[in-house]
Design an enzyme around this catalytic site. Structure first.
Site, PDB file in Angstrom:
ATOM      1  N   GLU A   1     -26.128 -17.216  -6.529  1.00 21.57           N
ATOM      2  CA  GLU A   1     -26.666 -16.764  -7.603  1.00 21.57           C
ATOM      3  C   GLU A   1     -27.989 -17.218  -7.984  1.00 21.57           C
ATOM      4  O   GLU A   1     -28.220 -17.627  -9.325  1.00 21.57           O
ATOM      5  CB  GLU A   1     -25.585 -16.653  -8.839  1.00 21.57           C
ATOM      6  CG  GLU A   1     -24.756 -15.907  -8.578  1.00 21.57           C
ATOM      7  CD  GLU A   1     -23.615 -15.858 -10.018  1.00 21.57           C
ATOM      8  OE1 GLU A   1     -23.790 -16.724 -10.931  1.00 21.57           O
ATOM      9  OE2 GLU A   1     -22.782 -14.874  -9.927  1.00 21.57           O
TER      10      GLU A   1
ATOM     11  N   GLU B   1     -17.905 -11.533  -5.936  1.00 24.49           N
ATOM     12  CA  GLU B   1     -17.177 -12.450  -6.920  1.00 24.49           C
ATOM     13  C   GLU B   1     -16.602 -11.319  -7.998  1.00 24.49           C
ATOM     14  O   GLU B   1     -17.505 -10.860  -8.734  1.00 24.49           O
ATOM     15  CB  GLU B   1     -17.983 -13.239  -7.702  1.00 24.49           C
ATOM     16  CG  GLU B   1     -18.103 -14.599  -6.925  1.00 24.49           C
ATOM     17  CD  GLU B   1     -18.754 -15.792  -7.810  1.00 24.49           C
ATOM     18  OE1 GLU B   1     -18.564 -15.822  -9.014  1.00 24.49           O
ATOM     19  OE2 GLU B   1     -19.257 -16.531  -7.295  1.00 24.49           O
TER      20      GLU B   1
HETATM   21  C1  GLA Z   1     -20.768 -17.082 -11.107  1.00 26.18           C
HETATM   22  C2  GLA Z   1     -20.730 -18.080 -10.317  1.00 26.18           C
HETATM   23  C3  GLA Z   1     -19.168 -18.713 -10.082  1.00 26.18           C
HETATM   24  C4  GLA Z   1     -18.561 -18.818 -11.586  1.00 26.18           C
HETATM   25  C5  GLA Z   1     -18.627 -17.578 -12.085  1.00 26.18           C
HETATM   26  C6  GLA Z   1     -17.824 -17.422 -13.483  1.00 26.18           C
HETATM   27  O1  GLA Z   1     -20.448 -15.808 -10.546  1.00 26.18           O
HETATM   28  O2  GLA Z   1     -20.941 -17.702  -9.014  1.00 26.18           O
HETATM   29  O3  GLA Z   1     -19.221 -19.972  -9.667  1.00 26.18           O
HETATM   30  O4  GLA Z   1     -19.278 -19.778 -12.153  1.00 26.18           O
HETATM   31  O5  GLA Z   1     -19.740 -16.999 -12.210  1.00 26.18           O
HETATM   32  O6  GLA Z   1     -16.619 -18.041 -13.238  1.00 26.18           O
END
Ligand code: GLA
Length: 778
Positions: free
Chosen positions: A176, A253
């Site tokens: 991210e 995710e």
């Molecule tokens: C983002 C991050 C994860 C985690 C989620 C929230 O997607 O990539 O590592 O922190 O948020 O749980």
């Protein structure tokens, strides 16, 4: 790649034939040349007791998943520079091989940064010893260390990619990055490193949000989107479909639940929303990874902290996931299994493995204690205030001691800032605390004789794992100033000599202390002394349990030498998950460090966890009783009408307006209802850039829903697009929030993101924006 696929397709039984391929075809992923929809369960091996790894993988398989998606936490594997650890809980290779043995494919996410509510997003704290380091950047030292670590990872699992006959189908590049910055050259550096280590055939991907993936998207990588339960799925992929019409679609995710922070309500997400999302994605052949399918536990000091602001995460990483923290199946699990069964190619799902039954342990009391003040390590003398990292300390507590000049009662002690929980003592007497979560920086001192002793005990919590604030030093990170009035003038000074004691968080630190019988411990103000407590308890047949710390203050727990995690009376978590595999038949030892002091030094094992018992809340709302914002006589700089639907919207007023306080007045809703909701918002400066939201605070919100949920107005700038400000049920429009930008800024526009769900519930229609130099009248 093609040759490998053909070989596999031919079904030859030679060792070569086991080699396969995984790649992006037209609109779909291809496993050995055949369409493959990734149904991945996110699991983090260090968060699961190793003896239970197989059980948890089997649970995921029995759900109907075909892949395990995992992060590699750099700081767990390299606790000290070049001291790599891939054994025990950290045995990455063994975990990947277990997945393989269960017929599960693997998606590897080796960072270097991972976020994940894990200390510093997985980066090792010792990087901070190089003060000018630039993290997640082409900084030469950072890259040198990342390169070494990535090589170490590849030594473990580099031969387990699908091209070599192993289960690893994809490897993720960074994590991210769009939520951190825009830096394609850096992302490319990480990509090239992975190619060097895993070979050119390896399929690499980047995960980001629909709103920012283009900022860092490299042309030769697969792009996947992250979003949570309830999100409008077509909207999430709209941009990707536009720029890459033939890309396979994957939600890398899909958030099944959410993480808990100390002092905030326990987070849950609806099972039916999660199921509907999965069902919709599978009906459209969209691949996904369910984050988390089983969250597990942030053992020891590994929980991270969220930012902007400082919101440390609790020990449990239950995440309201389908498989609970202790590996129990939940209603969400069974509902998900029924849905995934529809997409199992007509076959029967594998059997769900038997549950590991929890047990109760009868209440027991602690027999010994070691008072903190009598058991501190040797002092180091220093003329400057330094952070923990400067003393080569990564975790635990630090005590800064000095002597005071003579002071009349009422002098102000300013510590700017203590990371993260400071307690102040004069001549051994407790004066007060400074809690970083609440931005506390000042205390009033009592009358002090010349030479009185000042001690500041600072307990570090997890380092921030999200956003630009990950460079998070611990201990006192700035200045200590004493201010008072002398002869009618303001007088201030900073101590120039410090005695520093480093209490490193290690089992040995606590067991090396001198323990005394508990009968000698005195209760003062309802609490036993700060320090370590030890007990022995007997277990007939070790099984899982939940140790109850509801009568304790704040600290860390060790059982049989295993670091179990942090406790804090404010909740919402009151019990710690204690896996039976770490208990012994017969005698067991428990050691607790309590930096605040327990109300009672006792414990028991419960059959169910207590994860939602919030005792002391950080003030969650932003309106004093009876307070009302008075906008009479104020002129909005703009009144605009926002459009229906999901996605970012921009309002510009075509000139720079200077001010420090901004009011966003929501006049009415698109759907005509009472609710106002905003997921994220920004202001644009005169260069067209988004203003940093780090210094922002909410000074007023007319209504916030904090009834069992966390939907306060600060969620509009928490950098999480899936969390949002929502007004309380039944409170009518107009609604308003006021933000203090921290200093006077020039504003030319406003950007706003409504909720991600279809129809954007609570989306505001007409907004009026007011900008002022001074605070609004209430
Ligand atoms: C983002 C991050 C994860 C985690 C989620 C929230 O997607 O990539 O590592 O922190 O948020 O749980």
């Amino acid at each position: 790649m093609l040759a490998a696929a053909l070989l596999a397709g031919a079904g030859t039984m030679s060792a070569e034939a086991a080699k396969g391929s995984f790649e992006a075809g037209k609109g779909k992923f291809l496993l050995n040349g055949e369409k493959f929809v990734v149904k991945a369960a996110e699991l983090h091996y260090p968060r699961i007791p190793r003896p239970y790894w197989k059980h948890r993988i089997e649970l995921c398989k029995a759900l109907g998943m075909n892949t395990v998606c995992l992060y590699v936490f750099w700081n767990a594997h390299e606790p000290r520079p070049d001291a790599y650890d891939f054994t025990g809980q950290n045995d990455l290779r063994e975990f990947v091989k277990l997945c393989d043995a269960e017929g599960m494919k693997v998606i590897l996410r080796p960072g270097p940064y991972v976020c994940a509510e894990w200390e510093m997003g997985g980066l090792p704290w010792w990087l901070l010893k190089k003060k000018d380091i630039s993290l997640r950047d082409d900084d030469p030292y950072f890259i040198e260390r990342v390169d070494k670590f990535q090589k170490a990872v590849a030594e473990q699992v580099g031969d387990l990619t699908i091209a070599s006959g192993g289960p690893i189908i994809m490897v993720q590049v960074e994590n991210e990055y769009g939520a951190y910055g825009t830096d394609k050259p850096y992302v490319a550096t990480i990509r090239d490193m992975l190619r060097r280590n895993f070979g050119n055939e390896v399929t690499l991907f980047q995960c980001d949000w629909a709103s920012n993936f283009l900022n860092n998207g490299l042309d030769d990588l697969i792009w996947t989107m992250n979003f949570g339960t309830g999100a409008n799925i077509d909207e999430q992929f709209a941009k990707l479909k536009e720029v890459r019409p033939e890309s396979p679609l994957m939600c890398s995710e899909f958030w099944s639940g959410w993480f808990d922070k100390w002092g905030a309500n326990h987070e849950t997400r609806r099972a039916d929303d999660m199921i509907a999302g999965i069902d919709e994605m599978l009906s459209k052949d969209i691949s996904f990874s369910l984050y988390m399918t089983h969250g597990g536990t942030n053992w020891g000091h590994w929980a991270g902290a969220n930012s902007p602001g400082f919101a440390p995460d609790v020990t449990s990483y239950d995440y309201d996931a389908p498989i609970s923290e202790s590996g129990q199946t939940t209603e969400k699990y069974w509902a998900l299994r029924r849905t995934l069964a529809k997409y199992y190619e007509g076959k029967k799902l594998p059997k769900v493995p038997a549950a590991i039954k929890p047990m109760a342990i009868a209440p027991f009391t602690f027999s010994e204690y070691a008072p903190l003040w009598e058991n501190l390590p040797e002092a180091k003398h220093d003329t400057e205030l330094r952070t923990m990292e400067d003393y080569d300390q990564g975790f635990g507590s630090i005590v800064y001691g000095t002597t005071l000049p003579q002071l009349e009662a009422g002098a102000t002690l300013t510590i700017d800032e203590a990371h993260d929980f400071a307690q102040v003592f004069v001549d051994g007497n407790y004066v007060g605390k400074l809690d970083r979560r609440n931005g506390e920086r000042e205390l009033t001192l009592p009358q002090c004789k010349s030479g009185a002793r000042l001690d500041i005990l600072v307990e570090a919590m997890g380092r921030i794992n999200f956003g630009r604030a990950i460079k998070d030093y611990k201990g006192i990170v700035g200045k200590v100033t004493i201010t008072t009035e002398r002869d009618g003038y303001e007088w201030s000074a900073s101590p120039t000599h410090w005695e520093v004691r480093n209490l490193e968080d290690r089992y040995d630190t606590y067991t090396a202390m001198n323990y005394r019988p508990i009968a000698e411990a005195q209760v003062v103000d309802g609490r036993l002394p700060r320090g370590c407590y030890r007990a022995h308890f007997t277990v007939k047949k070790p099984q899982d349990t939940f140790l109850n710390f509801a009568t304790w203050g704040k600290g860390l727990v060790y059982v049989n030498g295993h670091a179990m995690g942090r406790i804090w009376e404010i909740g919402p978590q009151q019990t710690l998950y204690m896996p039976g595999c770490w208990l012994r038949k017969g005698d067991n030892e428990i050691v607790v460090l309590d930096v605040v002091g327990p109300r009672e030094a006792r414990c028991e094992g419960l059959k169910e966890p207590l994860l939602d018992q919030l005792l002391v809340k950080k003030r969650a709302t932003h309106r004093e009783p009876g307070q009302t914002l008075n906008l009479a006589g104020e002129q909005p700089i703009i009144e605009a009408e926002l459009q229906p639907g999901n996605g970012w919207q921009t309002v510009k007023w075509g000139r720079a307006v200077r001010g420090r306080y901004v009011c966003i007045e929501a006049v009415d809703a698109i759907d005509g209802g009472d609710e106002a909701s905003i997921a994220e918002m920004y202001f644009i400066d005169e260069r067209g850039k988004r203003l940093s939201r780090e210094p922002w605070t909410v000074t007023y919100a007319d209504s916030e829903n904090t009834d069992g949920v966390n939907r306060s107005a600060d969620k509009t700038f928490d950098l999480q697009e899936s969390t949002y400000w929502q007004t309380a049920v039944g409170v009518p429009y107009p609604h308003a929030i006021v933000i203090d930008l921290g200093s006077t800024r020039s504003l030319t526009g406003f950007e706003c993101l409504p909720r991600m769900e279809t129809g954007a519930p609570g989306a505001v229609k007409r907004v009026r924006i007011y900008v002022k130099g001074e605070a609004f009248a209430m």
